[in-house]
Write a protein that holds these residues in place. Structure first.
Motif, PDB file in Angstrom:
ATOM      1  N   GLY A  72      46.781  46.883  43.628  1.00 17.49           N
ATOM      2  CA  GLY A  72      48.135  47.098  43.137  1.00 17.49           C
ATOM      3  C   GLY A  72      48.575  46.070  42.113  1.00 17.49           C
ATOM      4  N   LYS A  73      47.635  45.616  41.305  1.00 20.10           N
ATOM      5  CA  LYS A  73      47.945  44.604  40.286  1.00 20.10           C
ATOM      6  C   LYS A  73      48.241  45.291  38.961  1.00 20.10           C
ATOM      7  CE  LYS A  73      45.077  41.134  42.433  1.00 20.10           C
ATOM      8  NZ  LYS A  73      45.576  39.799  42.415  1.00 20.10           N
ATOM      9  N   THR A  74      48.888  44.559  38.089  1.00 21.59           N
ATOM     10  CA  THR A  74      49.095  45.078  36.738  1.00 21.59           C
ATOM     11  C   THR A  74      47.766  45.026  35.998  1.00 21.59           C
ATOM     12  OG1 THR A  74      49.589  42.939  35.723  1.00 21.59           O
ATOM     13  CG2 THR A  74      51.454  44.158  36.679  1.00 21.59           C
ATOM     14  N   ARG A  75      47.676  45.765  34.932  1.00 19.59           N
ATOM     15  CA  ARG A  75      46.451  45.772  34.116  1.00 19.59           C
ATOM     16  C   ARG A  75      46.149  44.354  33.634  1.00 19.59           C
ATOM     17  NH1 ARG A  75      42.296  49.210  33.751  1.00 19.59           N
ATOM     18  NH2 ARG A  75      41.243  48.968  31.785  1.00 19.59           N
ATOM     19  N   GLN A  76      47.171  43.655  33.204  1.00 17.21           N
ATOM     20  CA  GLN A  76      47.005  42.294  32.687  1.00 17.21           C
ATOM     21  C   GLN A  76      46.486  41.347  33.773  1.00 17.21           C
ATOM     22  OE1 GLN A  76      50.586  40.616  31.062  1.00 17.21           O
ATOM     23  NE2 GLN A  76      49.502  38.946  30.057  1.00 17.21           N
ATOM     24  N   GLN A  77      47.027  41.437  34.978  1.00 20.14           N
ATOM     25  CA  GLN A  77      46.568  40.580  36.076  1.00 20.14           C
ATOM     26  C   GLN A  77      45.102  40.865  36.404  1.00 20.14           C
ATOM     27  OE1 GLN A  77      49.538  41.927  38.896  1.00 20.14           O
ATOM     28  NE2 GLN A  77      50.490  39.895  38.964  1.00 20.14           N
ATOM     29  N   ALA A  78      44.747  42.141  36.477  1.00 20.88           N
ATOM     30  CA  ALA A  78      43.378  42.518  36.805  1.00 20.88           C
ATOM     31  C   ALA A  78      42.411  42.062  35.712  1.00 20.88           C
ATOM     32  CB  ALA A  78      43.288  44.028  37.008  1.00 20.88           C
ATOM     33  N   ARG A  98      38.078  38.537  33.809  1.00 13.15           N
ATOM     34  CA  ARG A  98      37.642  37.602  32.774  1.00 13.15           C
ATOM     35  C   ARG A  98      37.268  36.255  33.390  1.00 13.15           C
ATOM     36  NH1 ARG A  98      42.137  37.160  29.541  1.00 13.15           N
ATOM     37  NH2 ARG A  98      41.924  39.366  29.160  1.00 13.15           N
ATOM     38  N   ARG A  99      38.115  35.769  34.289  1.00 17.01           N
ATOM     39  CA  ARG A  99      37.830  34.488  34.953  1.00 17.01           C
ATOM     40  C   ARG A  99      36.562  34.580  35.806  1.00 17.01           C
ATOM     41  NH1 ARG A  99      43.920  32.839  36.849  1.00 17.01           N
ATOM     42  NH2 ARG A  99      44.570  31.971  34.857  1.00 17.01           N
ATOM     43  N   PHE A 100      36.387  35.702  36.491  1.00 17.86           N
ATOM     44  CA  PHE A 100      35.207  35.889  37.318  1.00 17.86           C
ATOM     45  C   PHE A 100      33.941  35.815  36.463  1.00 17.86           C
ATOM     46  CE2 PHE A 100      31.908  38.638  39.054  1.00 17.86           C
ATOM     47  CZ  PHE A 100      31.714  38.036  40.287  1.00 17.86           C
ATOM     48  N   PHE A 101      33.901  36.569  35.370  1.00 15.60           N
ATOM     49  CA  PHE A 101      32.708  36.569  34.524  1.00 15.60           C
ATOM     50  C   PHE A 101      32.505  35.226  33.836  1.00 15.60           C
ATOM     51  CE2 PHE A 101      32.983  41.254  34.839  1.00 15.60           C
ATOM     52  CZ  PHE A 101      31.673  41.492  35.248  1.00 15.60           C
TER      53      PHE A 101
END
Length: 56
Positions: A36-42, A47-50
């Motif tokens: 249930g996150k915004t597109r920007q949050q997801a 990005r941080r994960f990769f």
């Protein structure tokens, strides 16, 4: 990297992660939908994960 992604987003199934095939857009959409996150949050999470797992 599948294990690390599963640890980061436990609500995603192995099948979800396999279908995403490392594609940022697909993974972002799955995270947005399940959490249930915004597109920007997801996008930021993905990005941080990769970025933090570049050596894989």
């Amino acid at each position: 990297m599948l294990g690390k992604a599963k640890a980061a987003w436990g609500e995603l199934t192995d099948d979800d992660l396999t279908k995403a095939e490392g594609r940022v857009e697909k993974l972002t959409g799955l995270i947005q939908e399940r959490y249930g996150k915004t597109r920007q949050q997801a996008e930021l999470e993905v990005r941080r994960f990769f970025d933090s797992n570049r050596d894989f």
